[in-house]
Design a protein around this motif. Structure first.
Motif, PDB file in Angstrom:
ATOM      1  N   CYS B  84      20.844  13.576  -2.289  1.00 31.03           N
ATOM      2  CA  CYS B  84      19.721  12.885  -1.626  1.00 31.03           C
ATOM      3  C   CYS B  84      18.817  12.204  -2.645  1.00 31.03           C
ATOM      4  O   CYS B  84      18.351  11.080  -2.440  1.00 31.03           O
ATOM      5  N   LYS B  88      18.013   8.208  -2.853  1.00 25.57           N
ATOM      6  CA  LYS B  88      16.653   7.668  -2.881  1.00 25.57           C
ATOM      7  C   LYS B  88      16.513   6.679  -4.042  1.00 25.57           C
ATOM      8  O   LYS B  88      15.923   5.604  -3.910  1.00 25.57           O
ATOM      9  N   GLU B 105      15.496  22.267   4.476  1.00 24.54           N
ATOM     10  CA  GLU B 105      14.805  21.181   5.188  1.00 24.54           C
ATOM     11  C   GLU B 105      13.502  20.821   4.493  1.00 24.54           C
ATOM     12  O   GLU B 105      13.185  19.636   4.290  1.00 24.54           O
ATOM     13  N   ARG B 106      12.734  21.834   4.119  1.00 26.47           N
ATOM     14  CA  ARG B 106      11.437  21.553   3.497  1.00 26.47           C
ATOM     15  C   ARG B 106      11.593  20.754   2.205  1.00 26.47           C
ATOM     16  O   ARG B 106      10.855  19.801   1.938  1.00 26.47           O
ATOM     17  N   LEU B 108      14.063  18.755   1.357  1.00 22.91           N
ATOM     18  CA  LEU B 108      14.492  17.379   1.617  1.00 22.91           C
ATOM     19  C   LEU B 108      13.356  16.532   2.188  1.00 22.91           C
ATOM     20  O   LEU B 108      13.236  15.346   1.895  1.00 22.91           O
ATOM     21  N   ARG B 109      12.513  17.162   3.005  1.00 23.08           N
ATOM     22  CA  ARG B 109      11.376  16.400   3.542  1.00 23.08           C
ATOM     23  C   ARG B 109      10.436  15.994   2.409  1.00 23.08           C
ATOM     24  O   ARG B 109       9.896  14.884   2.397  1.00 23.08           O
ATOM     25  N   LYS B 110      10.267  16.888   1.437  1.00 22.01           N
ATOM     26  CA  LYS B 110       9.410  16.546   0.299  1.00 22.01           C
ATOM     27  C   LYS B 110      10.022  15.406  -0.510  1.00 22.01           C
ATOM     28  O   LYS B 110       9.314  14.616  -1.139  1.00 22.01           O
ATOM     29  N   GLY B 112      11.342  13.011   0.802  1.00 18.78           N
ATOM     30  CA  GLY B 112      11.191  11.802   1.602  1.00 18.78           C
ATOM     31  C   GLY B 112      12.351  11.518   2.536  1.00 18.78           C
ATOM     32  O   GLY B 112      12.519  10.399   3.011  1.00 18.78           O
ATOM     33  N   ILE B 113      13.170  12.518   2.800  1.00 19.11           N
ATOM     34  CA  ILE B 113      14.257  12.330   3.767  1.00 19.11           C
ATOM     35  C   ILE B 113      13.651  12.426   5.170  1.00 19.11           C
ATOM     36  O   ILE B 113      13.135  13.466   5.552  1.00 19.11           O
ATOM     37  N   GLY B 114      13.718  11.322   5.912  1.00 22.76           N
ATOM     38  CA  GLY B 114      13.015  11.256   7.191  1.00 22.76           C
ATOM     39  C   GLY B 114      13.665  12.073   8.295  1.00 22.76           C
ATOM     40  O   GLY B 114      12.998  12.596   9.183  1.00 22.76           O
ATOM     41  N   ARG B 115      14.971  12.155   8.223  1.00 21.06           N
ATOM     42  CA  ARG B 115      15.645  12.799   9.347  1.00 21.06           C
ATOM     43  C   ARG B 115      16.615  13.860   8.869  1.00 21.06           C
ATOM     44  O   ARG B 115      17.440  13.614   7.988  1.00 21.06           O
ATOM     45  N   VAL B 116      16.518  15.003   9.511  1.00 26.15           N
ATOM     46  CA  VAL B 116      17.257  16.162   9.054  1.00 26.15           C
ATOM     47  C   VAL B 116      17.928  16.782  10.277  1.00 26.15           C
ATOM     48  O   VAL B 116      17.353  16.791  11.360  1.00 26.15           O
TER      49      VAL B 116
END
Ligand SMILES: Nc1ncnc2c1ncn2[C@@H]1O[C@H](COP(=O)(O)OP(=O)(O)OP(=O)(O)O)[C@@H](O)[C@H]1O
Ligand SMILES: Nc1ncnc2c1ncn2[C@@H]1O[C@H](COP(=O)(O)OP(=O)(O)OP(=O)(O)O)[C@@H](O)[C@H]1O
Lengths: 219, 219
Positions: B84, B88, B105-106, B108-110, B112-116
């Protein structure tokens, strides 16, 4: 009040146990791994350590009194299949099994398991449908060929009232709800005089081929 | 026409690739396992063998021209996170990643992955809701607190027309469709004069607490 059993506390099984406990149902959670059982013992009604492929161990859990048993084992097909077989012998009311392949599903259906869950497959189909619709924000199949989708309104819809936008006449689909983001509010059974903003999300129901057209039209 | 990449062809990734190909989108499917690539090469537009954690290998695939990249790796968190990160850096348009835990998940969200996507979790929540509603045949969350459910009509509804059953007035929920089983037919935007049979399935939309009441009422 309803009572459920979850056999196998991996990612899927432990979440089923947690969600049902949060919804205030009684849950017996079983795993052969003491750590998994320990993690859930304060969350569920009862947590037990057992090898569920062992018919004696299963019988001693008294499963025939429960409303449903969720078989959430991973690893080998064999363990899941053996467990389901024993559960059928015991005569539990309802068995739901998580499967790991189409072959696994076929075998369990032949054993008479009515309901089967294949998380990776179901999530993949849903993601594929989502990616396929350009303006669509979410996609929920209701039945073969019919779905519910959330879409961003296209330019020819924004600024019009729901009635004037004539979505049903033009696209053959029905707007069943509007999710406003500004301000954040749901409108179920939306007022036909409501004016659609570009920040609104339309929740639309209809045939897949009509939904595809409305998504393409709004790109 | 839209082009998609799937990195990792396990159960989830391979099914995403298959579904998108069946919907006639262009798919580049990538895995480091030659067997996985081989299984899909006649199904997708292009199938490639590569270690996707290798930034050079990723760059040579020309991913920035695709509409979305699905990261469907399993195994270690590390490989998924590294991949990921590299995506990016390349600047791909959209990244969707399958995750294996809340921590995953946390992270990847950090990044900047918008959808998980978390298949086991999503299927578990859906099953738990389903088991919880007595007469409910299916449950689809639309938004926090609002859902769509299929229910078997209760005794006080059967034999009445939709209008006379006064479901909205009595329960605060809207019937958006009726699925008849005898004969098998869907009625979207059902005629209010249609008489409800006990073999019909009502597709109902409303707040979760109202849906719970209608299910309990019909047990
Ligand atoms: N014979 C058995 N008796 C009791 N528990 C078992 C048995 N076999 C496997 N389990 C448990 O089932 C759980 C799920 O198994 P595992 O994690 O291998 O599968 P998985 O497919 O990865 O599951 P998930 O996708 O839900 O994470 C594990 O916690 C494991 O300890
Ligand atoms: N670095 C990598 N480069 C390319 N492919 C990879 C890499 N790491 C893992 N894969 C592939 O990703 C796929 C999915 O991985 P794996 O089967 O371990 O995960 P999983 O979580 O069980 O997936 P699924 O739930 O989708 O079956 C495998 O086919 C594997 O070969």
């Amino acid at each position: 009040s309803k009572q459920f059993v979850v056999l196998g506390l991996g990612k899927f099984g432990s979440e089923v146990a947690r969600q049902m406990s949060a919804d205030e149902f009684e849950v017996l959670a079983v795993d052969r791994d003491p750590d998994k059982v320990d993690e859930l013992k304060d969350v569920v009604t009862r947590a037990a350590i057992a090898d569920v492929t062992d018919p004696e161990a299963l019988r001693s859990l008294g499963l025939d009194s429960f409303d449903a048993v969720v078989v959430a084992l991973g690893g080998s097909l064999e363990e899941s299949i053996l467990t389901c077989l024993h559960l059928k012998d015991i005569g539990v009311k309802q068995i739901i099994a998580k499967v790991m392949s189409p072959q696994h599903e076929r075998i369990l259906r032949k054993l008479g398991i009515g309901r089967v869950i294949y998380p990776e497959y179901e999530s993949a189909v849903r993601l594929a449908k989502h990616l396929g619709f350009q303006a669509v924000l979410d996609f929920l199949p209701l039945a073969p060929g019919f779905s519910l989708v959330e879409i961003a309104p296209s330019e020819d819809i924004v600024g019009k009232s729901l009635r004037d936008a004539e979505i049903r006449q033009k696209y053959g689909v029905q707007v069943v709800a509007i999710r406003s983001l500004v301000p954040e509010q749901w409108h179920l059974v939306p007022d036909p005089n409501m004016v659609i903003k570009d920040s609104d999300v339309l929740v639309v129901i209809g045939k897949d081929e009509d939904l595809k057209k409305i998504a393409k039209g709004s790109s």
